[in-house]
Design a protein around this motif. Structure first.
Motif, mmCIF file in Angstrom:
data_model
loop_
_atom_site.group_PDB
_atom_site.id
_atom_site.type_symbol
_atom_site.label_atom_id
_atom_site.label_comp_id
_atom_site.label_asym_id
_atom_site.label_seq_id
_atom_site.Cartn_x
_atom_site.Cartn_y
_atom_site.Cartn_z
ATOM 1 N N ILE A 54 -9.211 -37.073 -0.634
ATOM 2 C CA ILE A 54 -7.891 -37.593 -0.982
ATOM 3 C C ILE A 54 -7.498 -38.723 -0.036
ATOM 4 C CG2 ILE A 54 -5.443 -37.040 -1.172
ATOM 5 C CD1 ILE A 54 -6.241 -34.223 -1.979
ATOM 6 N N GLN A 55 -7.787 -38.563 1.238
ATOM 7 C CA GLN A 55 -7.405 -39.549 2.236
ATOM 8 C C GLN A 55 -8.287 -40.796 2.193
ATOM 9 O OE1 GLN A 55 -7.251 -37.961 6.209
ATOM 10 N NE2 GLN A 55 -6.516 -39.869 7.114
ATOM 11 N N LEU A 56 -9.578 -40.597 1.970
ATOM 12 C CA LEU A 56 -10.527 -41.708 1.953
ATOM 13 C C LEU A 56 -11.444 -41.541 0.746
ATOM 14 C CD1 LEU A 56 -11.309 -44.219 3.656
ATOM 15 C CD2 LEU A 56 -13.026 -42.796 4.758
ATOM 16 N N PRO A 57 -10.995 -41.942 -0.421
ATOM 17 C CA PRO A 57 -11.750 -41.705 -1.666
ATOM 18 C C PRO A 57 -12.858 -42.725 -1.901
ATOM 19 C CG PRO A 57 -9.693 -42.790 -2.181
ATOM 20 C CD PRO A 57 -9.681 -42.556 -0.695
ATOM 21 N N LEU A 58 -13.843 -42.754 -1.006
ATOM 22 C CA LEU A 58 -14.928 -43.719 -1.099
ATOM 23 C C LEU A 58 -16.218 -43.120 -1.628
ATOM 24 C CD1 LEU A 58 -14.466 -45.635 2.280
ATOM 25 C CD2 LEU A 58 -13.579 -46.243 0.025
ATOM 26 N N TYR A 59 -16.394 -41.811 -1.471
ATOM 27 C CA TYR A 59 -17.632 -41.171 -1.847
ATOM 28 C C TYR A 59 -17.360 -39.922 -2.657
ATOM 29 C CZ TYR A 59 -18.675 -43.802 2.440
ATOM 30 O OH TYR A 59 -18.751 -44.758 3.418
ATOM 31 N N ASP A 60 -18.341 -39.565 -3.465
ATOM 32 C CA ASP A 60 -18.327 -38.273 -4.130
ATOM 33 C C ASP A 60 -18.955 -37.227 -3.221
ATOM 34 O OD1 ASP A 60 -18.927 -39.319 -7.591
ATOM 35 O OD2 ASP A 60 -17.074 -39.063 -6.457
ATOM 36 N N TYR A 61 -18.342 -36.073 -3.169
ATOM 37 C CA TYR A 61 -18.875 -34.941 -2.432
ATOM 38 C C TYR A 61 -19.302 -33.879 -3.432
ATOM 39 C CZ TYR A 61 -16.839 -36.981 1.789
ATOM 40 O OH TYR A 61 -16.517 -37.816 2.838
ATOM 41 N N VAL A 62 -20.475 -33.334 -3.220
ATOM 42 C CA VAL A 62 -21.020 -32.325 -4.113
ATOM 43 C C VAL A 62 -21.130 -31.010 -3.361
ATOM 44 C CG1 VAL A 62 -22.935 -31.672 -5.596
ATOM 45 C CG2 VAL A 62 -22.275 -34.072 -5.397
ATOM 46 N N TYR A 63 -20.629 -29.956 -3.976
ATOM 47 C CA TYR A 63 -20.639 -28.635 -3.368
ATOM 48 C C TYR A 63 -21.292 -27.637 -4.310
ATOM 49 C CZ TYR A 63 -17.220 -30.790 -0.265
ATOM 50 O OH TYR A 63 -16.588 -31.621 0.623
ATOM 51 N N TRP A 64 -21.927 -26.651 -3.712
ATOM 52 C CA TRP A 64 -22.613 -25.606 -4.465
ATOM 53 C C TRP A 64 -22.181 -24.231 -3.989
ATOM 54 C CZ3 TRP A 64 -25.695 -26.771 -8.547
ATOM 55 C CH2 TRP A 64 -26.183 -28.094 -8.626
ATOM 56 N N GLY A 65 -22.073 -23.317 -4.932
ATOM 57 C CA GLY A 65 -21.899 -21.929 -4.576
ATOM 58 C C GLY A 65 -23.218 -21.326 -4.156
ATOM 59 N N GLN A 66 -23.175 -20.088 -3.697
ATOM 60 C CA GLN A 66 -24.382 -19.418 -3.239
ATOM 61 C C GLN A 66 -25.202 -18.825 -4.375
ATOM 62 O OE1 GLN A 66 -23.487 -16.607 -0.132
ATOM 63 N NE2 GLN A 66 -22.879 -18.198 1.316
ATOM 64 N N GLY A 67 -24.643 -18.791 -5.559
ATOM 65 C CA GLY A 67 -25.358 -18.293 -6.716
ATOM 66 C C GLY A 67 -25.031 -16.844 -7.022
ATOM 67 N N THR A 68 -25.078 -16.508 -8.294
ATOM 68 C CA THR A 68 -24.878 -15.143 -8.738
ATOM 69 C C THR A 68 -25.959 -14.797 -9.756
ATOM 70 O OG1 THR A 68 -23.284 -13.583 -9.705
ATOM 71 C CG2 THR A 68 -23.235 -15.839 -10.547
ATOM 72 N N GLN A 69 -26.549 -13.636 -9.602
ATOM 73 C CA GLN A 69 -27.667 -13.227 -10.443
ATOM 74 C C GLN A 69 -27.179 -12.729 -11.793
ATOM 75 O OE1 GLN A 69 -31.207 -13.206 -9.743
ATOM 76 N NE2 GLN A 69 -31.208 -12.839 -11.963
ATOM 77 N N VAL A 70 -27.764 -13.269 -12.850
ATOM 78 C CA VAL A 70 -27.537 -12.788 -14.208
ATOM 79 C C VAL A 70 -28.876 -12.307 -14.748
ATOM 80 C CG1 VAL A 70 -26.918 -13.410 -16.571
ATOM 81 C CG2 VAL A 70 -25.561 -14.273 -14.650
ATOM 82 N N THR A 71 -28.931 -11.041 -15.106
ATOM 83 C CA THR A 71 -30.157 -10.454 -15.633
ATOM 84 C C THR A 71 -29.888 -9.889 -17.015
ATOM 85 O OG1 THR A 71 -30.913 -9.872 -13.398
ATOM 86 C CG2 THR A 71 -31.981 -8.772 -15.251
ATOM 87 N N VAL A 72 -30.653 -10.349 -17.988
ATOM 88 C CA VAL A 72 -30.535 -9.889 -19.368
ATOM 89 C C VAL A 72 -31.814 -9.137 -19.706
ATOM 90 C CG1 VAL A 72 -30.084 -10.516 -21.752
ATOM 91 C CG2 VAL A 72 -29.138 -11.904 -19.893
ATOM 92 N N SER A 73 -31.703 -7.843 -19.848
ATOM 93 C CA SER A 73 -32.885 -7.017 -20.058
ATOM 94 C C SER A 73 -32.510 -5.736 -20.785
ATOM 95 C CB SER A 73 -33.547 -6.675 -18.719
ATOM 96 O OG SER A 73 -34.649 -5.802 -18.895
ATOM 97 N N SER A 74 -33.423 -5.269 -21.625
ATOM 98 C CA SER A 74 -33.244 -4.003 -22.309
ATOM 99 C C SER A 74 -34.002 -2.878 -21.624
ATOM 100 C CB SER A 74 -33.701 -4.119 -23.764
ATOM 101 O OG SER A 74 -35.067 -4.475 -23.841
#
Length: 122
Positions: A102-122
């Motif tokens: 907001i203060q210095l809008p010169l670059y894009d910053y990219v952030y990632w979560g740590q991930g969550t496991q999705v398992t689809v299985s019968s």
């Protein structure tokens, strides 16, 4: 600066549903686009769905008609409603956020979560 907190992953049978949530917190960054990516074992990380601050969405062909991405701009929260899940949807799902200072809008910053496991299985 920005922290992404994910929730909603788990184990589900084929044909079932899950709803993933991700909240982005950080007072100095204005979040623009948010999205979900996934990575299956032995595979590359691929985009699942993205959404801009204006509500424009995009989906991978493999999930069109089954997944829906949405966001709450006031809370900087993005959701992924996953219906008709298939075994091939099994992966670690990562929340993504892109923003600009907001203060210095010169670059894009990219952030990632740590991930969550999705398992689809019968």
């Amino acid at each position: 600066q920005v922290q992404l907190v994910e929730s909603g992953g788990g184990l589900v049978q084929p044909g079932g549903s899950l709803r993933l949530s991700c909240v982005a917190s950080g007072s100095s960054i204005r979040i623009n686009a948010m999205g979900w990516y996934r990575q299956a074992p032995g595979k590359e990380r691929d985009v699942v769905a993205t959404i801009t601050s204006g509500g424009m969405t995009d989906y991978a062909d493999s999930v069109k008609g089954r997944f829906t991405i949405s966001r709450d701009n006031a809370k900087n929260t993005v959701y992924l409603q996953m219906n008709s899940l298939k075994p091939e949807d099994t992966a670690v799902y990562y929340c993504n956020a892109r923003g600009r200072s907001i203060q210095l809008p010169l670059y894009d910053y990219v952030y990632w979560g740590q991930g969550t496991q999705v398992t689809v299985s019968s």
